[in-house]
Design an enzyme around this catalytic site. Structure first.
Site, PDB file in Angstrom:
ATOM      1  N   GLY A   8       0.882  -1.223   0.105  1.00 36.46           N
ATOM      2  CA  GLY A   8      -0.386  -0.244  -0.381  1.00 36.46           C
ATOM      3  C   GLY A   8       0.623   1.153   0.294  1.00 36.46           C
ATOM      4  O   GLY A   8       2.099   1.008   0.358  1.00 36.46           O
ATOM      5  N   ARG A  11       0.569   5.859   4.677  1.00 39.65           N
ATOM      6  CA  ARG A  11      -1.076   6.235   5.156  1.00 39.65           C
ATOM      7  C   ARG A  11      -2.440   5.283   4.451  1.00 39.65           C
ATOM      8  O   ARG A  11      -3.658   5.595   4.713  1.00 39.65           O
ATOM      9  CB  ARG A  11      -1.950   7.854   4.632  1.00 39.65           C
ATOM     10  CG  ARG A  11      -0.545   8.594   6.032  1.00 39.65           C
ATOM     11  CD  ARG A  11      -0.632   8.077   7.464  1.00 39.65           C
ATOM     12  NE  ARG A  11       0.517   8.160   7.878  1.00 39.65           N
ATOM     13  CZ  ARG A  11       1.779   7.338   8.732  1.00 39.65           C
ATOM     14  NH1 ARG A  11       1.425   6.072   8.171  1.00 39.65           N
ATOM     15  NH2 ARG A  11       2.597   8.216   9.183  1.00 39.65           N
ATOM     16  N   LYS A  14      -2.519  -0.095   5.918  1.00 38.72           N
ATOM     17  CA  LYS A  14      -1.481  -1.320   5.174  1.00 38.72           C
ATOM     18  C   LYS A  14      -1.272  -2.216   6.967  1.00 38.72           C
ATOM     19  O   LYS A  14      -1.039  -3.294   6.814  1.00 38.72           O
ATOM     20  CB  LYS A  14      -1.100  -1.485   4.240  1.00 38.72           C
ATOM     21  CG  LYS A  14       0.544  -0.290   4.510  1.00 38.72           C
ATOM     22  CD  LYS A  14       1.750  -0.018   3.393  1.00 38.72           C
ATOM     23  CE  LYS A  14       2.699   1.065   3.981  1.00 38.72           C
ATOM     24  NZ  LYS A  14       2.402   1.954   3.854  1.00 38.72           N
ATOM     25  N   SER A  15      -0.533  -1.555   7.542  1.00 32.24           N
ATOM     26  CA  SER A  15      -0.043  -1.359   8.888  1.00 32.24           C
ATOM     27  C   SER A  15      -1.134  -2.296   9.798  1.00 32.24           C
ATOM     28  O   SER A  15      -1.300  -3.117  10.295  1.00 32.24           O
ATOM     29  CB  SER A  15       0.454  -0.426   9.655  1.00 32.24           C
ATOM     30  OG  SER A  15       1.793  -0.635   9.285  1.00 32.24           O
ATOM     31  N   HIS A  53       3.378   3.397  16.808  1.00 37.62           N
ATOM     32  CA  HIS A  53       2.678   2.406  15.919  1.00 37.62           C
ATOM     33  C   HIS A  53       2.955   1.244  17.677  1.00 37.62           C
ATOM     34  O   HIS A  53       2.029   0.523  17.866  1.00 37.62           O
ATOM     35  CB  HIS A  53       4.083   2.441  15.311  1.00 37.62           C
ATOM     36  CG  HIS A  53       3.486   2.000  13.738  1.00 37.62           C
ATOM     37  ND1 HIS A  53       2.394   1.668  13.038  1.00 37.62           N
ATOM     38  CD2 HIS A  53       4.004   2.875  13.025  1.00 37.62           C
ATOM     39  CE1 HIS A  53       2.819   2.061  11.307  1.00 37.62           C
ATOM     40  NE2 HIS A  53       3.766   2.773  11.913  1.00 37.62           N
ATOM     41  N   ARG A  54       4.254   1.991  18.585  1.00 39.35           N
ATOM     42  CA  ARG A  54       3.799   1.171  19.552  1.00 39.35           C
ATOM     43  C   ARG A  54       2.532   1.119  20.326  1.00 39.35           C
ATOM     44  O   ARG A  54       1.707  -0.138  21.113  1.00 39.35           O
ATOM     45  CB  ARG A  54       5.104   1.732  20.362  1.00 39.35           C
ATOM     46  CG  ARG A  54       6.099   0.776  19.812  1.00 39.35           C
ATOM     47  CD  ARG A  54       7.477   1.463  21.423  1.00 39.35           C
ATOM     48  NE  ARG A  54       8.732   0.804  21.054  1.00 39.35           N
ATOM     49  CZ  ARG A  54       9.058   1.404  20.871  1.00 39.35           C
ATOM     50  NH1 ARG A  54       9.412   2.834  21.075  1.00 39.35           N
ATOM     51  NH2 ARG A  54      10.640   0.858  20.356  1.00 39.35           N
ATOM     52  N   ARG A  57      -0.476  -0.858  18.701  1.00 38.70           N
ATOM     53  CA  ARG A  57      -0.353  -2.028  19.354  1.00 38.70           C
ATOM     54  C   ARG A  57      -1.090  -2.669  20.660  1.00 38.70           C
ATOM     55  O   ARG A  57      -0.664  -3.843  20.349  1.00 38.70           O
ATOM     56  CB  ARG A  57       1.309  -2.519  18.883  1.00 38.70           C
ATOM     57  CG  ARG A  57       1.351  -2.476  17.143  1.00 38.70           C
ATOM     58  CD  ARG A  57       2.780  -3.596  17.512  1.00 38.70           C
ATOM     59  NE  ARG A  57       4.335  -3.345  17.906  1.00 38.70           N
ATOM     60  CZ  ARG A  57       4.859  -2.593  17.365  1.00 38.70           C
ATOM     61  NH1 ARG A  57       4.354  -1.893  15.916  1.00 38.70           N
ATOM     62  NH2 ARG A  57       5.359  -1.591  18.537  1.00 38.70           N
ATOM     63  N   GLU A  65      14.019  -5.463  17.057  1.00 41.75           N
ATOM     64  CA  GLU A  65      13.381  -4.923  16.458  1.00 41.75           C
ATOM     65  C   GLU A  65      15.304  -6.077  14.904  1.00 41.75           C
ATOM     66  O   GLU A  65      15.496  -6.301  15.751  1.00 41.75           O
ATOM     67  CB  GLU A  65      14.591  -3.455  17.563  1.00 41.75           C
ATOM     68  CG  GLU A  65      12.989  -3.102  18.144  1.00 41.75           C
ATOM     69  CD  GLU A  65      13.881  -1.605  18.638  1.00 41.75           C
ATOM     70  OE1 GLU A  65      15.271  -0.898  18.423  1.00 41.75           O
ATOM     71  OE2 GLU A  65      12.924  -1.207  19.222  1.00 41.75           O
ATOM     72  N   ASP A  86       6.813  -4.841   9.961  1.00 38.73           N
ATOM     73  CA  ASP A  86       6.823  -3.742   9.420  1.00 38.73           C
ATOM     74  C   ASP A  86       7.868  -2.392   9.434  1.00 38.73           C
ATOM     75  O   ASP A  86       8.565  -2.045  10.648  1.00 38.73           O
ATOM     76  CB  ASP A  86       6.014  -2.827  10.507  1.00 38.73           C
ATOM     77  CG  ASP A  86       5.213  -2.038   9.471  1.00 38.73           C
ATOM     78  OD1 ASP A  86       5.000  -1.325   8.545  1.00 38.73           O
ATOM     79  OD2 ASP A  86       3.947  -1.615  10.403  1.00 38.73           O
TER      80      ASP A  86
END
Length: 173
Positions: A8, A11, A14-15, A53-54, A57, A65, A86
């Protein structure tokens, strides 16, 4: 197991799609989802992205990492693990900036993805639909990302394109 490629634009969602799919699979398997992250933090803006992102999740995710050692991170996964990578385009950026052999690194990544017994969603940016970049490095990155995405789509079990948060299943010809 095999992996699903989630493509994708920026923005596109996709994530979020990959995260939700992995959470559902992890719940069904009674396991904790794993985020394999490739970002390196060089400035405040990237630090904010990583923190967001963290937060999305949550604490129920384990994080590995792997800004450069992505194949090795995949090799640590066990049968029954559920993971999201990701993203591979950030990994590609790291490989290019480290002046590593992209073809060799890609072969190692595909080998690790092919043999893993984990269920993985591989997030990648589709960068080839915009204007032609105005500099050689950006054009090289666009071309390498396109080749990487083709290789991932070819060897994976399934590929999806996320546009405006909506999933489109991609089919091989």
């Amino acid at each position: 197991m095999s992996y699903t490629l989630v493509l994708g634009g920026a923005r596109s969602g996709k994530s979020r799609y990959a995260q939700r799919a992995a959470e559902a699979a992890a719940t069904a398997a009674c396991t904790k989802p794993i985020a394999i992250v490739t970002a390196q933090i060089y400035d405040d803006e990237m630090a904010e992205r990583v923190a967001k992102h963290r937060e999305e999740r949550g604490d129920e995710w384990e994080t590995i990492e792997a800004p450069l050692d992505l194949p090795q991170a995949i090799e640590t996964l066990e049968e029954g693990d559920v993971a999201v990578i990701d993203c591979v385009t950030l990994w590609l950026t790291n490989v290019m900036l480290a002046e590593k052999d992209i073809a060799q690194q890609t072969r190692e990544l595909l080998a690790a993805l092919t043999i893993t017994r984990a269920e993985i969603w591989v997030v990648s940016n589709e960068v080839g639909w915009g204007i032609v970049p105005d500099n050689a490095l950006a054009r090289r990155f666009r071309d390498e990302a396109g080749r990487l995405n083709q290789a991932l789509a070819e060897s994976g079990k399934h590929s999806v394109l996320i546009v405006a948060g909506m999933k489109l299943d991609l089919m091989r010809p």
